[in-house]
Design a protein around this motif. Structure first.
Motif, short mmCIF file in Angstrom:
data_model
loop_
_atom_site.label_atom_id
_atom_site.label_comp_id
_atom_site.label_asym_id
_atom_site.label_seq_id
_atom_site.Cartn_x
_atom_site.Cartn_y
_atom_site.Cartn_z
N TYR A 206 -6.35 -4.26 -3.04
CA TYR A 206 -6.83 -3.33 -2.03
C TYR A 206 -6.03 -3.49 -0.75
CZ TYR A 206 -9.18 -7.09 0.55
OH TYR A 206 -9.43 -8.22 1.28
N CYS A 207 -6.03 -2.46 0.07
CA CYS A 207 -5.30 -2.48 1.34
C CYS A 207 -6.20 -3.06 2.43
CB CYS A 207 -4.85 -1.08 1.72
SG CYS A 207 -4.01 -1.02 3.32
N PRO A 208 -5.77 -4.11 3.15
CA PRO A 208 -6.61 -4.70 4.19
C PRO A 208 -6.71 -3.83 5.44
CG PRO A 208 -4.46 -5.76 4.17
CD PRO A 208 -4.48 -4.82 3.00
N VAL A 209 -5.87 -2.82 5.55
CA VAL A 209 -5.91 -1.93 6.72
C VAL A 209 -7.04 -0.93 6.61
CG1 VAL A 209 -4.64 -0.15 7.99
CG2 VAL A 209 -3.45 -2.20 7.18
N SER A 210 -7.26 -0.39 5.40
CA SER A 210 -8.31 0.61 5.21
C SER A 210 -8.76 0.63 3.76
CB SER A 210 -7.81 2.00 5.61
OG SER A 210 -8.78 2.98 5.30
N PHE A 211 -10.06 0.59 3.55
CA PHE A 211 -10.61 0.71 2.20
C PHE A 211 -10.46 2.13 1.66
CE2 PHE A 211 -12.75 -3.13 3.67
CZ PHE A 211 -12.67 -3.95 2.55
N ASP A 212 -10.11 3.08 2.54
CA ASP A 212 -9.88 4.45 2.10
C ASP A 212 -8.50 4.64 1.50
OD1 ASP A 212 -12.41 5.34 2.92
OD2 ASP A 212 -11.72 5.67 4.98
N HIS A 213 -7.60 3.68 1.70
CA HIS A 213 -6.27 3.80 1.10
C HIS A 213 -6.36 3.54 -0.40
CE1 HIS A 213 -3.97 2.98 5.14
NE2 HIS A 213 -4.69 4.09 5.15
N PRO A 214 -5.46 4.13 -1.17
CA PRO A 214 -5.52 3.94 -2.63
C PRO A 214 -5.39 2.47 -3.01
CG PRO A 214 -3.99 5.71 -2.04
CD PRO A 214 -4.35 5.02 -0.77
N CYS B 149 0.84 -1.20 0.00
CA CYS B 149 0.00 0.00 0.00
C CYS B 149 0.87 1.24 0.00
CB CYS B 149 -0.91 -0.03 1.23
SG CYS B 149 -1.92 1.45 1.44
N SER B 150 0.55 2.19 -0.85
CA SER B 150 1.33 3.43 -0.92
C SER B 150 1.09 4.33 0.29
CB SER B 150 0.96 4.20 -2.20
OG SER B 150 -0.43 4.55 -2.20
N ALA B 151 0.03 4.05 1.06
CA ALA B 151 -0.28 4.88 2.23
C ALA B 151 0.32 4.34 3.52
CB ALA B 151 -1.80 5.02 2.38
N CYS B 152 0.41 3.00 3.65
CA CYS B 152 0.85 2.44 4.93
C CYS B 152 1.86 1.31 4.79
CB CYS B 152 -0.36 1.98 5.74
SG CYS B 152 -1.19 0.52 5.06
N GLU B 153 2.22 0.93 3.56
CA GLU B 153 3.19 -0.13 3.32
C GLU B 153 2.69 -1.53 3.66
OE1 GLU B 153 6.38 -0.16 1.85
OE2 GLU B 153 5.63 1.77 1.17
N SER B 154 1.40 -1.68 3.97
CA SER B 154 0.86 -3.01 4.25
C SER B 154 0.82 -3.83 2.96
CB SER B 154 -0.56 -2.91 4.82
OG SER B 154 -0.55 -2.27 6.07
N VAL B 155 0.94 -5.15 3.11
CA VAL B 155 0.81 -6.02 1.95
C VAL B 155 -0.64 -5.99 1.48
CG1 VAL B 155 0.99 -8.39 1.12
CG2 VAL B 155 2.70 -7.49 2.72
N MET B 156 -0.83 -5.74 0.20
CA MET B 156 -2.18 -5.61 -0.34
C MET B 156 -2.71 -6.98 -0.79
SD MET B 156 -1.72 -2.06 -2.48
CE MET B 156 -3.44 -1.54 -2.39
N ASN B 157 -4.03 -7.08 -0.85
CA ASN B 157 -4.70 -8.33 -1.23
C ASN B 157 -5.33 -8.22 -2.61
OD1 ASN B 157 -4.14 -9.41 1.31
ND2 ASN B 157 -6.10 -8.75 2.16
#
Length: 328
Positions: free
Chosen positions: A314-322, A265-273
């Motif tokens: 999509y980012c599993p941390v927040s659907f608001d992330h790009p 994720c470009s917003a939080c660096e979490s692995v995206m799904n």
């Protein structure tokens, strides 16, 4: 009509137990030409869009190569081309009309309206990722190429269908679409089916991938007329036993011409799904094609690159992330 993926030629997780914990459920969408309504899950169909909500537009720059055409031009072109493909002969007037659909028009210079790509209700797609309170995912895109991936730019909208009161009676269309018309989808109804997938070869530990390739070469050589060389049989897992092709929600990525890497994720660096795979066709001629219509030839009006896939993450941390989109 339900669509049914044929059983895989072998239970590969029974042969290689290391694969069992890597299994993922995916929902194959099986789009077929039809007349969906705003209350249906669909590809290229009308959206359940609130009448008081502005229709989204694209404000990004577009590489100005061939002159754009209108979605109406694209649809007329397809109808006229169908005459020839069906063995008919176009009249001189129809031939002139066909040629005119390629001429295009000057760039509008205005923000380009988006076109519906997919509408997915959670009731139809088991496990559809949605924010709390939402049960509907709508995917739109600008039907022009965008750098750096040279694909349409997508917009994701999650909403609660119960909260949509008045529905937009007229869904506007963009002024500009790619001259080739490959980003104007035809209306399709869906036939969702849940199947099990395993990682494609590029996402496996190299030693395991090599052992699976060795086994496939030994096990399937000469047994499948669709495969001929040793290299092709070594890739049998990749194409027949791991990742389902076509339109689908979730599952594993359909890695093909590029190396696999972790999407962050470009917003939080979490692995995206993986969220949605958008395919260039309804069928691919492989052993994954459903038994009910293996000889069907529905042209749904989309071609990504050289008949590749667009995959949305999509980012599993927040659907608001790009979200992220790549060609595979």
């Amino acid at each position: 009509m339900a669509r049914t993926t044929p059983p895989r030629p072998v239970d590969i997780a029974a042969v290689f137990p290391e694969l069992a914990p890597l299994a993922r459920r995916t929902v194959r969408l099986h789009p077929r030409l039809g007349t969906p309504t705003v209350r249906d899950s669909s590809v290229g169909g009308p959206l359940l869009w609130p009448a008081d909500e502005p229709w989204p537009v694209c404000t990004e720059p577009h590489p100005e190569g061939e002159p754009p055409v209108s979605p109406a031009d694209v649809r007329l072109r397809r109808r006229l081309l169908d005459i020839g493909w069906a063995g008919g002969t176009r009249t001189a007037q129809e031939e002139a009309a066909l040629n005119a659909t390629y001429e295009g028009h000057p760039w509008s210079g205005e923000p380009n309206l988006l076109v519906p790509v997919a509408q997915l209700y959670a009731r139809d797609v088991p496990g559809l990722p949605c924010p709390d309170g939402a049960d509907l995912l709508q995917v739109l895109w600008c039907p022009l190429e965008h750098e750096p991936e040279w694909m349409p730019a997508t917009r994701l909208v999650w909403r609660s269908s119960a909260e949509v009161g008045g529905v937009s009676a007229v869904q506007p269309e963009p002024a500009d679409a790619s001259n080739h018309g490959q980003y104007v989808p035809e209306p399709c109804v869906l036939h969702p089916e849940v199947v099990t997938e395993y990682p494609s070869s590029p996402e496996l530990e190299p030693g395991l991938a090599s052992r699976i390739a060795d086994w496939c070469e030994q096990e399937f050589t000469g047994k499948d007329p669709g495969y001929r060389s040793a290299d092709e049989f070594r890739a049998y897992y990749q194409f027949e036993l791991s990742v389902a092709p076509g339109w689908k929600v979730g599952g594993w990525g359909p890695w093909s011409f590029r190396d696999a890497w972790v999407m962050r994720c470009s917003a939080c660096e979490s692995v995206m799904n993986p969220l949605l795979t958008i395919s260039s066709g309804a069928l691919d001629g492989s052993g994954w094609d459903p038994v009910e219509d293996r000889d069907a030839d529905d042209d749904i009006g989309i071609q990504i690159g050289r008949s590749y896939n667009m995959q949305l993450y999509y980012c599993p941390v927040s659907f608001d992330h790009p979200h992220l989109e790549i060609m595979q």
